[in-house]
Design a protein around this motif. Structure first.
Motif, PDB file in Angstrom:
ATOM      1  N   ARG A   1      14.382   8.000   3.985  1.00  0.00           N
ATOM      2  CA  ARG A   1      13.512   7.034   4.668  1.00  0.00           C
ATOM      3  C   ARG A   1      12.086   7.109   4.125  1.00  0.00           C
ATOM      4  O   ARG A   1      11.394   6.091   4.051  1.00  0.00           O
ATOM      5  CB  ARG A   1      13.531   7.288   6.174  1.00  0.00           C
ATOM      6  N   LEU A   2      11.651   8.301   3.782  1.00  0.00           N
ATOM      7  CA  LEU A   2      10.304   8.454   3.242  1.00  0.00           C
ATOM      8  C   LEU A   2      10.162   7.780   1.887  1.00  0.00           C
ATOM      9  O   LEU A   2       9.115   7.200   1.580  1.00  0.00           O
ATOM     10  CB  LEU A   2       9.954   9.940   3.126  1.00  0.00           C
ATOM     11  N   GLY A   3      11.193   7.855   1.061  1.00  0.00           N
ATOM     12  CA  GLY A   3      11.150   7.226  -0.252  1.00  0.00           C
ATOM     13  C   GLY A   3      10.235   7.960  -1.215  1.00  0.00           C
ATOM     14  O   GLY A   3       9.903   9.134  -1.040  1.00  0.00           O
ATOM     15  N   ASP A   4       9.808   7.257  -2.227  1.00  0.00           N
ATOM     16  CA  ASP A   4       8.993   7.826  -3.299  1.00  0.00           C
ATOM     17  C   ASP A   4       7.535   7.883  -2.841  1.00  0.00           C
ATOM     18  O   ASP A   4       6.896   6.858  -2.619  1.00  0.00           O
ATOM     19  CB  ASP A   4       9.128   6.960  -4.558  1.00  0.00           C
ATOM     20  N   LEU A   5       7.000   9.096  -2.714  1.00  0.00           N
ATOM     21  CA  LEU A   5       5.621   9.276  -2.259  1.00  0.00           C
ATOM     22  C   LEU A   5       4.665   9.611  -3.395  1.00  0.00           C
ATOM     23  O   LEU A   5       3.473   9.831  -3.162  1.00  0.00           O
ATOM     24  CB  LEU A   5       5.563  10.406  -1.218  1.00  0.00           C
ATOM     25  N   ARG A   6       5.145   9.649  -4.615  1.00  0.00           N
ATOM     26  CA  ARG A   6       4.320  10.076  -5.731  1.00  0.00           C
ATOM     27  C   ARG A   6       3.076   9.196  -5.882  1.00  0.00           C
ATOM     28  O   ARG A   6       3.168   7.976  -5.917  1.00  0.00           O
ATOM     29  CB  ARG A   6       5.127  10.063  -7.022  1.00  0.00           C
ATOM     30  N   GLY A   7       1.928   9.871  -5.908  1.00  0.00           N
ATOM     31  CA  GLY A   7       0.667   9.177  -6.099  1.00  0.00           C
ATOM     32  C   GLY A   7       0.055   8.607  -4.835  1.00  0.00           C
ATOM     33  O   GLY A   7      -1.083   8.124  -4.862  1.00  0.00           O
TER      34      GLY A   7
ATOM     35  N   LEU B   1      -0.352   6.517   3.568  1.00  0.00           N
ATOM     36  CA  LEU B   1       0.648   7.065   4.481  1.00  0.00           C
ATOM     37  C   LEU B   1      -0.046   7.828   5.596  1.00  0.00           C
ATOM     38  O   LEU B   1      -0.859   8.716   5.339  1.00  0.00           O
ATOM     39  CB  LEU B   1       1.591   8.013   3.732  1.00  0.00           C
ATOM     40  N   VAL B   2       0.253   7.462   6.823  1.00  0.00           N
ATOM     41  CA  VAL B   2      -0.095   8.274   7.996  1.00  0.00           C
ATOM     42  C   VAL B   2       1.210   8.815   8.546  1.00  0.00           C
ATOM     43  O   VAL B   2       2.088   8.048   8.938  1.00  0.00           O
ATOM     44  CB  VAL B   2      -0.847   7.466   9.064  1.00  0.00           C
TER      45      VAL B   2
ATOM     46  N   ALA C   1      -4.893   2.266   4.754  1.00  0.00           N
ATOM     47  CA  ALA C   1      -5.370   1.276   3.793  1.00  0.00           C
ATOM     48  C   ALA C   1      -4.569  -0.014   3.965  1.00  0.00           C
ATOM     49  O   ALA C   1      -3.455   0.011   4.519  1.00  0.00           O
ATOM     50  CB  ALA C   1      -5.196   1.817   2.372  1.00  0.00           C
ATOM     51  N   PRO C   2      -5.074  -1.145   3.520  1.00  0.00           N
ATOM     52  CA  PRO C   2      -4.258  -2.368   3.553  1.00  0.00           C
ATOM     53  C   PRO C   2      -2.928  -2.140   2.840  1.00  0.00           C
ATOM     54  O   PRO C   2      -2.885  -1.625   1.721  1.00  0.00           O
ATOM     55  CB  PRO C   2      -5.135  -3.377   2.803  1.00  0.00           C
ATOM     56  N   GLY C   3      -1.850  -2.495   3.506  1.00  0.00           N
ATOM     57  CA  GLY C   3      -0.512  -2.265   2.969  1.00  0.00           C
ATOM     58  C   GLY C   3       0.022  -0.864   3.228  1.00  0.00           C
ATOM     59  O   GLY C   3       1.156  -0.562   2.850  1.00  0.00           O
ATOM     60  N   GLY C   4      -0.787  -0.002   3.859  1.00  0.00           N
ATOM     61  CA  GLY C   4      -0.374   1.373   4.128  1.00  0.00           C
ATOM     62  C   GLY C   4       0.670   1.456   5.226  1.00  0.00           C
ATOM     63  O   GLY C   4       0.863   0.527   6.015  1.00  0.00           O
ATOM     64  N   ARG C   5       1.339   2.619   5.290  1.00  0.00           N
ATOM     65  CA  ARG C   5       2.509   2.787   6.160  1.00  0.00           C
ATOM     66  C   ARG C   5       2.321   3.942   7.137  1.00  0.00           C
ATOM     67  O   ARG C   5       1.856   5.017   6.770  1.00  0.00           O
ATOM     68  CB  ARG C   5       3.736   3.055   5.286  1.00  0.00           C
ATOM     69  N   LEU C   6       2.688   3.716   8.388  1.00  0.00           N
ATOM     70  CA  LEU C   6       2.863   4.778   9.382  1.00  0.00           C
ATOM     71  C   LEU C   6       4.306   5.247   9.327  1.00  0.00           C
ATOM     72  O   LEU C   6       5.237   4.440   9.322  1.00  0.00           O
ATOM     73  CB  LEU C   6       2.567   4.253  10.786  1.00  0.00           C
ATOM     74  N   PHE C   7       4.504   6.584   9.303  1.00  0.00           N
ATOM     75  CA  PHE C   7       5.838   7.162   9.374  1.00  0.00           C
ATOM     76  C   PHE C   7       5.844   8.155  10.525  1.00  0.00           C
ATOM     77  O   PHE C   7       5.095   9.130  10.523  1.00  0.00           O
ATOM     78  CB  PHE C   7       6.214   7.861   8.066  1.00  0.00           C
ATOM     79  N   LEU C   8       6.687   7.890  11.507  1.00  0.00           N
ATOM     80  CA  LEU C   8       6.732   8.690  12.730  1.00  0.00           C
ATOM     81  C   LEU C   8       8.160   9.091  13.039  1.00  0.00           C
ATOM     82  O   LEU C   8       9.042   8.229  13.145  1.00  0.00           O
ATOM     83  CB  LEU C   8       6.164   7.866  13.896  1.00  0.00           C
ATOM     84  N   ARG C   9       8.426  10.396  13.138  1.00  0.00           N
ATOM     85  CA  ARG C   9       9.661  10.865  13.762  1.00  0.00           C
ATOM     86  C   ARG C   9       9.271  11.698  14.962  1.00  0.00           C
ATOM     87  O   ARG C   9       8.446  12.617  14.851  1.00  0.00           O
ATOM     88  CB  ARG C   9      10.546  11.687  12.831  1.00  0.00           C
TER      89      ARG C   9
END
Length: 313
Positions: A85-91, A160-161, A186-194
């Motif tokens: 679910r997290l996917g590619d976080l590189r960079g 990513l938050v 940031a614009p287009g940024g993603r919240l990831f919450l479990r």
């Protein structure tokens, strides 16, 4: 032991805390109240609670600090559960809110993200910084309340938050939290919450008859439940002095609505039938992936959930 706060002097001022004596084996056992302490600041109560637990948690087998040091590819069980679910976080530039001793933060760093971490507890951040130093990880850690994160960290700077298990329950205002998430992304940024499912948080302690009984609030309340528990969720011989903590539940609708009202788009939501700790002792079994699940008809209960939301580009 379950405590409940009753507001005597108004929000943010002085509260009387009463011990709530309730027999979890009987739904109508009758409640008795006794005043035991006055609390002026829930934040300081929780800070003392987590400060004392930082070192025992870092020394416990459950957090696996030495595995992180010995194996540069090792990641936490919590992060491993959501790898796809997290996917590619590189960079990506990421921030972990309520990061505790930094094991999930380091795991996200190892997946390629440039991570920062924020936590209320200075003692927890001492352990997080030590782990980062021992593993050669360039992670910035900042001490502060979640509600102050947008003043302590760059606004609008994060792709990513991330917020992990057992975090939202320490916050009394989910709408303020959503505002912080929006401010950091940031614009287009993603919240990831479990997070632990609010139905799980609402359940009474395990009963002898095996019934899952709803006994605590599902929705956010003005004042917290205050818990008095002598131990922790890890294996430790430490005799804790700060045993009280204050927590809140938040319904799924409240969480999602708070994010939607800030203009975020919910892009994924999934409920799970497992949880990373033994949430209902005696009623759960450990799975091969180290998570726990109800032994009897686990389909009755959503144990946790993963939610993702994105800020418009």
């Amino acid at each position: 032991m379950i405590l409940q706060a009753r507001n005597i002097a108004g929000p943010g001022k002085v509260f009387d805390v009463f011990v709530h004596r309730h027999d979890p084996g009987r739904l109508n056992s009758g409640d008795r109240w006794s005043r035991i302490v006055r609390v002026t600041n829930w934040t300081e109560l929780n800070r003392a609670h987590w400060d004392e637990r930082a070192r025992p948690h870092a020394e416990s087998p459950e957090y696996g600090i030495e595995r992180f040091v010995a194996d540069p590819t090792f990641v936490s069980d919590v992060v491993r559960f959501d790898l796809e679910r997290l996917g590619d976080l590189r960079g990506q530039r990421g921030v972990h809110l309520q990061c505790h001793i930094g094991t999930d933060t380091l795991s996200l760093h190892r997946l390629g993200a440039r991570m920062s971490g924020l936590d209320l507890s200075g003692a927890s951040l001492e352990q997080a910084r030590s782990l980062a130093a021992r593993t050669g990880a360039g992670i910035e850690y900042v001490q502060g309340e979640v509600y102050d994160a947008a003043q302590l960290l760059p606004r609008g700077a994060f792709d990513l938050v991330f917020t992990g298990i057992g975090a939202l329950c320490w916050l009394g205002d989910i709408r303020r939290w959503a505002g912080v998430v929006d401010a950091l992304l940031a614009p287009g940024g993603r919240l990831f919450l479990r997070e632990g499912h609010p139905m799980l948080w609402s359940l009474a302690d395990p009963r002898a008859d095996g019934v899952l009984a709803v006994d605590f609030p599902y929705f956010e309340t003005a004042e917290p439940l205050v818990w008095d528990e002598p131990g922790s969720y890890v294996t430790t011989d430490h005799a804790f002095q700060h045993t009280r903590s204050a927590g809140w539940n938040h319904g799924l609708g409240e969480i999602m609505t708070a994010l939607l009202d800030r203009g975020l788009t919910i892009t994924a939501f999934e409920e799970h039938d497992s949880v990373p700790w033994d949430a209902l002792p005696g009623m759960m079994e450990q799975l091969p992936n180290t998570e726990y699940r109800l032994k009897d008809r686990p389909e009755r209960l959503a144990h946790t959930y993963t939610l993702q939301a994105r800020k418009p580009a």
